[in-house]
Design a protein around this motif. Structure first.
Motif: not given
Length: 193
Positions: A127-139
């Motif tokens: 959690i949360n897909t739109h915040f920490c999951v997505l930020a980690t994915a981009f990095d």
């Protein structure tokens, strides 16, 4: 869709599934709560395949800059609430990675840890897909890792937010080095690798 590139060695990173983020009065109808048992079962399967499991955990100081916004103090470093949700059955072989910001890569040793382990692909959930999951994915992509967001192992506060967040990345310009897939599809690709 799963065979665009082989996965040589993958790691799974579960983000912010912490005691404080679920609260004392857990709501079985919340989107986050709905993924707890599936994530637990998925992690069991990953461990049986020798896929490393990493828990990236919010770990804030009491007067953290982020608490100046609407975010309420939570996951204070050294408190029980900053620990991994026990329902996920963390094991001694798992890596617990404290993080101060949204991305699990930001000012942590995650990049070095993954490279030491020979990882070429990271699969993300939590959690949360739109915040920490997505930020980690981009990095993860910016650190040159093939990156997968596990859509059925991630959640946002509303199902629509989760789905709307993922939709642009299903066939983006950087597909397939950054892609969205279900956990069982990921495991099939790992087994075939």
């Amino acid at each position: 869709m799963g065979s665009e590139y082989p996965i040589k060695k993958a790691a799974v990173i579960i983000i912010d599934m912490l005691i404080d983020n679920f609260g004392a009065k857990r709501n079985p109808e919340s989107e986050a709560e709905k993924i707890v048992i599936p994530v637990r079962d998925f992690l069991r399967e990953c461990r049986s395949l020798s896929i490393p499991v990493i828990f990236a955990c919010d770990s804030f100081l009491r007067d953290d800059f982020l608490f100046r916004g609407r975010m309420k103090p939570h996951a204070i470093r050294g408190t029980v609430g900053a620990g991994v949700l026990p329902d996920l059955e963390p094991q001694k072989t798992d890596i617990i990675l404290p993080k101060r910001r949204f991305s699990a890569f930001f000012k942590t040793d995650l990049d070095q840890t993954l490279r030491t382990m020979g990882i070429d692909t990271v699969a993300l959930g939590g959690i949360n897909t739109h915040f920490c999951v997505l930020a980690t994915a981009f990095d993860a992509v910016c650190h040159d890792f093939n990156t997968i967001i596990l859509e059925d192992m991630s959640a946002a506060f509303k199902r629509e937010v989760h789905e709307n967040c993922l939709e642009p990345y299903r066939y983006s310009a950087i597909y397939p080095i950054f892609r969205v897939m279900k956990s069982q599809e990921f495991l099939q690709v790992v087994r075939a690798g």
